[in-house]
Design a protein around this motif. Structure first.
Motif, PDB file in Angstrom:
ATOM      1  N   ARG A 135       0.822  -1.225   0.000  1.00 53.96           N
ATOM      2  CA  ARG A 135       0.000   0.000   0.000  1.00 53.96           C
ATOM      3  C   ARG A 135       0.847   1.263   0.000  1.00 53.96           C
ATOM      4  NH1 ARG A 135      -2.764   1.164   5.513  1.00 53.96           N
ATOM      5  NH2 ARG A 135      -0.740   2.205   5.847  1.00 53.96           N
ATOM      6  N   GLU A 136       1.919   1.254   0.769  1.00 52.52           N
ATOM      7  CA  GLU A 136       2.770   2.432   0.888  1.00 52.52           C
ATOM      8  C   GLU A 136       3.787   2.550  -0.247  1.00 52.52           C
ATOM      9  OE1 GLU A 136       2.037   4.718   2.826  1.00 52.52           O
ATOM     10  OE2 GLU A 136       0.679   3.677   4.214  1.00 52.52           O
ATOM     11  N   GLY A 137       3.784   1.576  -1.166  1.00 56.89           N
ATOM     12  CA  GLY A 137       4.665   1.662  -2.328  1.00 56.89           C
ATOM     13  C   GLY A 137       6.119   1.358  -2.036  1.00 56.89           C
ATOM     14  N   CYS A 138       6.397   0.626  -0.953  1.00 52.23           N
ATOM     15  CA  CYS A 138       7.793   0.329  -0.594  1.00 52.23           C
ATOM     16  C   CYS A 138       8.507  -0.455  -1.693  1.00 52.23           C
ATOM     17  CB  CYS A 138       7.841  -0.448   0.714  1.00 52.23           C
ATOM     18  SG  CYS A 138       7.022   0.380   2.102  1.00 52.23           S
ATOM     19  N   TYR A 139       7.734  -1.276  -2.415  1.00 55.00           N
ATOM     20  CA  TYR A 139       8.324  -2.091  -3.488  1.00 55.00           C
ATOM     21  C   TYR A 139       8.851  -1.249  -4.638  1.00 55.00           C
ATOM     22  CZ  TYR A 139       3.862  -1.079  -5.697  1.00 55.00           C
ATOM     23  OH  TYR A 139       2.779  -0.416  -6.228  1.00 55.00           O
ATOM     24  N   ALA A 140       8.444   0.007  -4.725  1.00 58.87           N
ATOM     25  CA  ALA A 140       8.891   0.871  -5.820  1.00 58.87           C
ATOM     26  C   ALA A 140      10.350   1.297  -5.642  1.00 58.87           C
ATOM     27  CB  ALA A 140       8.000   2.110  -5.920  1.00 58.87           C
ATOM     28  N   CYS A 141      10.858   1.227  -4.418  1.00 63.44           N
ATOM     29  CA  CYS A 141      12.244   1.634  -4.140  1.00 63.44           C
ATOM     30  C   CYS A 141      13.123   0.500  -3.636  1.00 63.44           C
ATOM     31  CB  CYS A 141      12.266   2.774  -3.118  1.00 63.44           C
ATOM     32  SG  CYS A 141      11.599   4.331  -3.734  1.00 63.44           S
ATOM     33  N   HIS A 142      12.509  -0.606  -3.215  1.00 54.53           N
ATOM     34  CA  HIS A 142      13.268  -1.730  -2.657  1.00 54.53           C
ATOM     35  C   HIS A 142      12.938  -3.014  -3.402  1.00 54.53           C
ATOM     36  CE1 HIS A 142      14.678   0.467   0.916  1.00 54.53           C
ATOM     37  NE2 HIS A 142      13.467   0.989   0.996  1.00 54.53           N
ATOM     38  N   SER A 143      13.958  -3.694  -3.870  1.00 55.04           N
ATOM     39  CA  SER A 143      13.759  -5.021  -4.440  1.00 55.04           C
ATOM     40  C   SER A 143      13.820  -6.051  -3.319  1.00 55.04           C
ATOM     41  CB  SER A 143      14.829  -5.322  -5.497  1.00 55.04           C
ATOM     42  OG  SER A 143      16.117  -5.329  -4.899  1.00 55.04           O
ATOM     43  N   GLN A 144      13.383  -7.265  -3.637  1.00 54.92           N
ATOM     44  CA  GLN A 144      13.500  -8.389  -2.709  1.00 54.92           C
ATOM     45  C   GLN A 144      14.058  -9.583  -3.482  1.00 54.92           C
ATOM     46  OE1 GLN A 144      10.074  -9.310  -0.285  1.00 54.92           O
ATOM     47  NE2 GLN A 144       9.564  -7.170   0.037  1.00 54.92           N
ATOM     48  N   MET A 145      15.176  -9.376  -4.123  1.00 55.18           N
ATOM     49  CA  MET A 145      15.790 -10.442  -4.908  1.00 55.18           C
ATOM     50  C   MET A 145      17.296 -10.226  -4.967  1.00 55.18           C
ATOM     51  SD  MET A 145      15.100 -11.713  -8.833  1.00 55.18           S
ATOM     52  CE  MET A 145      15.755 -10.203  -9.533  1.00 55.18           C
ATOM     53  N   VAL A 146      18.031 -11.048  -4.232  1.00 56.45           N
ATOM     54  CA  VAL A 146      19.493 -10.993  -4.263  1.00 56.45           C
ATOM     55  C   VAL A 146      19.962 -11.798  -5.471  1.00 56.45           C
ATOM     56  CG1 VAL A 146      21.628 -11.458  -3.031  1.00 56.45           C
ATOM     57  CG2 VAL A 146      19.557 -10.861  -1.758  1.00 56.45           C
ATOM     58  N   ARG A 147      20.697 -11.167  -6.351  1.00 59.61           N
ATOM     59  CA  ARG A 147      21.201 -11.851  -7.541  1.00 59.61           C
ATOM     60  C   ARG A 147      22.503 -12.580  -7.227  1.00 59.61           C
ATOM     61  NH1 ARG A 147      20.651  -6.409 -11.026  1.00 59.61           N
ATOM     62  NH2 ARG A 147      21.608  -5.712  -9.077  1.00 59.61           N
ATOM     63  N   SER A 148      22.844 -13.540  -8.075  1.00 56.60           N
ATOM     64  CA  SER A 148      24.023 -14.380  -7.813  1.00 56.60           C
ATOM     65  C   SER A 148      25.301 -13.722  -8.310  1.00 56.60           C
ATOM     66  CB  SER A 148      23.845 -15.752  -8.483  1.00 56.60           C
ATOM     67  OG  SER A 148      23.558 -15.593  -9.865  1.00 56.60           O
ATOM     68  N   LEU A 149      25.535 -12.502  -7.849  1.00 61.18           N
ATOM     69  CA  LEU A 149      26.745 -11.754  -8.169  1.00 61.18           C
ATOM     70  C   LEU A 149      27.577 -11.614  -6.898  1.00 61.18           C
ATOM     71  CD1 LEU A 149      25.111  -8.931 -10.332  1.00 61.18           C
ATOM     72  CD2 LEU A 149      26.192 -11.018 -11.151  1.00 61.18           C
ATOM     73  N   ALA A 150      28.886 -11.659  -7.039  1.00 56.26           N
ATOM     74  CA  ALA A 150      29.761 -11.677  -5.872  1.00 56.26           C
ATOM     75  C   ALA A 150      29.527 -10.492  -4.945  1.00 56.26           C
ATOM     76  CB  ALA A 150      31.219 -11.717  -6.325  1.00 56.26           C
ATOM     77  N   ASP A 151      29.372  -9.287  -5.515  1.00 57.15           N
ATOM     78  CA  ASP A 151      29.206  -8.121  -4.655  1.00 57.15           C
ATOM     79  C   ASP A 151      27.870  -8.156  -3.912  1.00 57.15           C
ATOM     80  OD1 ASP A 151      27.865  -7.774  -7.058  1.00 57.15           O
ATOM     81  OD2 ASP A 151      27.975  -5.584  -6.974  1.00 57.15           O
ATOM     82  N   GLU A 152      26.846  -8.742  -4.533  1.00 59.50           N
ATOM     83  CA  GLU A 152      25.547  -8.841  -3.859  1.00 59.50           C
ATOM     84  C   GLU A 152      25.581  -9.901  -2.767  1.00 59.50           C
ATOM     85  OE1 GLU A 152      21.939  -8.636  -5.859  1.00 59.50           O
ATOM     86  OE2 GLU A 152      22.601  -7.157  -7.320  1.00 59.50           O
ATOM     87  N   LEU A 153      26.268 -10.986  -3.020  1.00 62.15           N
ATOM     88  CA  LEU A 153      26.397 -12.017  -1.988  1.00 62.15           C
ATOM     89  C   LEU A 153      27.153 -11.478  -0.782  1.00 62.15           C
ATOM     90  CD1 LEU A 153      27.285 -15.152  -4.157  1.00 62.15           C
ATOM     91  CD2 LEU A 153      25.043 -14.366  -3.407  1.00 62.15           C
ATOM     92  N   ASP A 154      28.171 -10.653  -1.035  1.00 63.95           N
ATOM     93  CA  ASP A 154      28.944 -10.065   0.062  1.00 63.95           C
ATOM     94  C   ASP A 154      28.099  -9.080   0.867  1.00 63.95           C
ATOM     95  OD1 ASP A 154      31.176 -11.491  -0.661  1.00 63.95           O
ATOM     96  OD2 ASP A 154      32.083  -9.871  -1.825  1.00 63.95           O
ATOM     97  N   ARG A 155      27.246  -8.332   0.178  1.00 62.51           N
ATOM     98  CA  ARG A 155      26.466  -7.300   0.863  1.00 62.51           C
ATOM     99  C   ARG A 155      25.191  -7.837   1.516  1.00 62.51           C
ATOM    100  NH1 ARG A 155      23.919  -1.608  -1.621  1.00 62.51           N
ATOM    101  NH2 ARG A 155      23.075  -0.875   0.381  1.00 62.51           N
ATOM    102  N   TYR A 156      24.475  -8.697   0.777  1.00 57.66           N
ATOM    103  CA  TYR A 156      23.146  -9.094   1.242  1.00 57.66           C
ATOM    104  C   TYR A 156      23.058 -10.512   1.793  1.00 57.66           C
ATOM    105  CZ  TYR A 156      21.659  -4.927  -1.337  1.00 57.66           C
ATOM    106  OH  TYR A 156      21.505  -3.648  -1.795  1.00 57.66           O
ATOM    107  N   GLY A 157      23.921 -11.406   1.327  1.00 51.44           N
ATOM    108  CA  GLY A 157      23.825 -12.798   1.756  1.00 51.44           C
ATOM    109  C   GLY A 157      23.462 -13.703   0.605  1.00 51.44           C
TER     110      GLY A 157
END
Length: 242
Positions: A63-85
Motif C-alpha cells: 500500500r505504501e509503495g515500498c516495493y517501488a524503491c526496494h527489491s527483494q531479490m538478491v542476484r548471484s553476483l559476488a558483490d551482492e552475496l557479500d552485501r546481502y547474503g
C-alpha cells in the motif's frame, strides 16, 4: 533485408501484424515455462507461510509503495552475496501473491532484512528515517502508529489458501486473534498462535507499545520475516562453499 523492412513500414497493417507476431513469440517464451513451474520449483521442507500479522504488514508494505524503491531479490553476483547474503531462490516466494522481487533499488534490497536490525531500529527508521540513517532519502511514515484493521484477515488467508498457501481452517478462523496474539507474547491467546504456526515466527511487541495493535506492529513483523521463511538459501550457499 533493409529493403523488406522499408517496404513493410509503408504498409501500416503489415507493420502492426509483424509487431503482434514478434510480441507474441516473446510472450510465449516468457509464459510457457510457468505452466510447468510446479514440476521445476521444489518447495523447501521448512518453508512456512506468513502469519496473519506478517501478511497484514505485507499489505501495508504494498500500500505504501515500498516495493517501488526496494527489491527483494538478491542476484548471484559476488558483490551482492557479500552485501546481502545468499542469492534468492524462486521457491522462497512460492507463497507470495503477488511476488515482490522487483529490480528498482533506490534503497537497498530487503530480501535478507529479517533479524538484521532490532524492532526499535525499524520503528525509528519508519517514523523518521534520518534519525538512524542521516543520508537517507526515504520518506517518513508517522501514520503507521494508527490501529491495525484486522477485519479482512480471515478472508485474505482463505483467498491465499485457494491459491495453494497452506492455511488450514483453524488458521483462517483464528486470523484476527492470531494477529493480536503475535504482538502480545504474554497473552493467553499466544499458545494457540504458537500451536498453529510453530516456534519460528516470534511473538513479541514489535512497535514497543503493548497497549494496542498498530500498523507499525504489522509492518515491522513483516520486515523481520524477510529471508527467514526458510533456511534453504543458506544451506545451498554452505553446500556450494564446501
Amino acid at each position: 533485408m533493409l529493403k523488406l523492412h522499408y517496404n513493410l513500414e509503408k504498409i501500416s497493417m503489415g507493420l502492426v501484424a509483424a509487431i503482434i507476431v514478434a510480441a507474441s513469440i516473446g510472450g510465449i517464451v516468457e509464459i510457457a515455462p510457468l505452466f510447468t513451474i510446479d514440476e521445476t520449483v521444489e518447495l523447501p521442507d521448512d518453508l512456512r507461510p506468513y502469519t496473519p500479522l506478517e501478511l497484514a504488514g505485507r499489505e501495508i508494505y504494498i500500500r505504501e509503495g515500498c516495493y517501488a524503491c526496494h527489491s527483494q531479490m538478491v542476484r548471484s553476483l559476488a558483490d551482492e552475496l557479500d552485501r546481502y547474503g545468499p542469492y534468492s531462490l524462486a521457491s522462497e516466494s512460492a507463497y507470495d501473491h503477488p511476488m515482490l522481487w522487483g529490480s528498482k533499488r533506490t534503497g537497498p534490497d530487503l530480501a535478507r532484512l529479517g533479524g538484521k536490525y532490532s524492532d526499535d531500529w525499524h520503528v525509528a527508521h519508519l517514523i523518521d528515517p534520518r534519525s538512524v540513517v542521516p543520508a537517507s532519502i526515504m520518506p517518513s511514515y508517522p501514520w503507521l502508529t494508527r490501529p491495525l484493521d484486522t477485519d479482512l484477515l480471515s478472508d485474505a488467508l482463505a483467498t491465499l489458501a485457494r491459491l495453494g498457501v497452506p492455511y488450514d481452517e483453524d488458521m483462517i478462523a483464528a486470523a484476527e486473534a492470531d494477529a493480536l496474539a503475535q504482538s502480545r507474547p504474554d497473552s493467553d491467546a499466544v499458545d494457540g498462535f504458537l500451536e498453529r504456526y510453530g516456534e519460528r515466527p516470534e511473538a513479541r511487541v514489535f512497535d514497543g507499545d503493548p497497549s494496542r495493535l498498530t500498523e507499525m506492529d504489522a509492518l515491522v513483523a513483516y520486515l523481520q520475516s524477510l529471508g527467514t521463511l526458510t533456511d534453504a538459501p543458506y544451506r545451498l550457499l554452505a553446500e556450494g562453499s564446501q
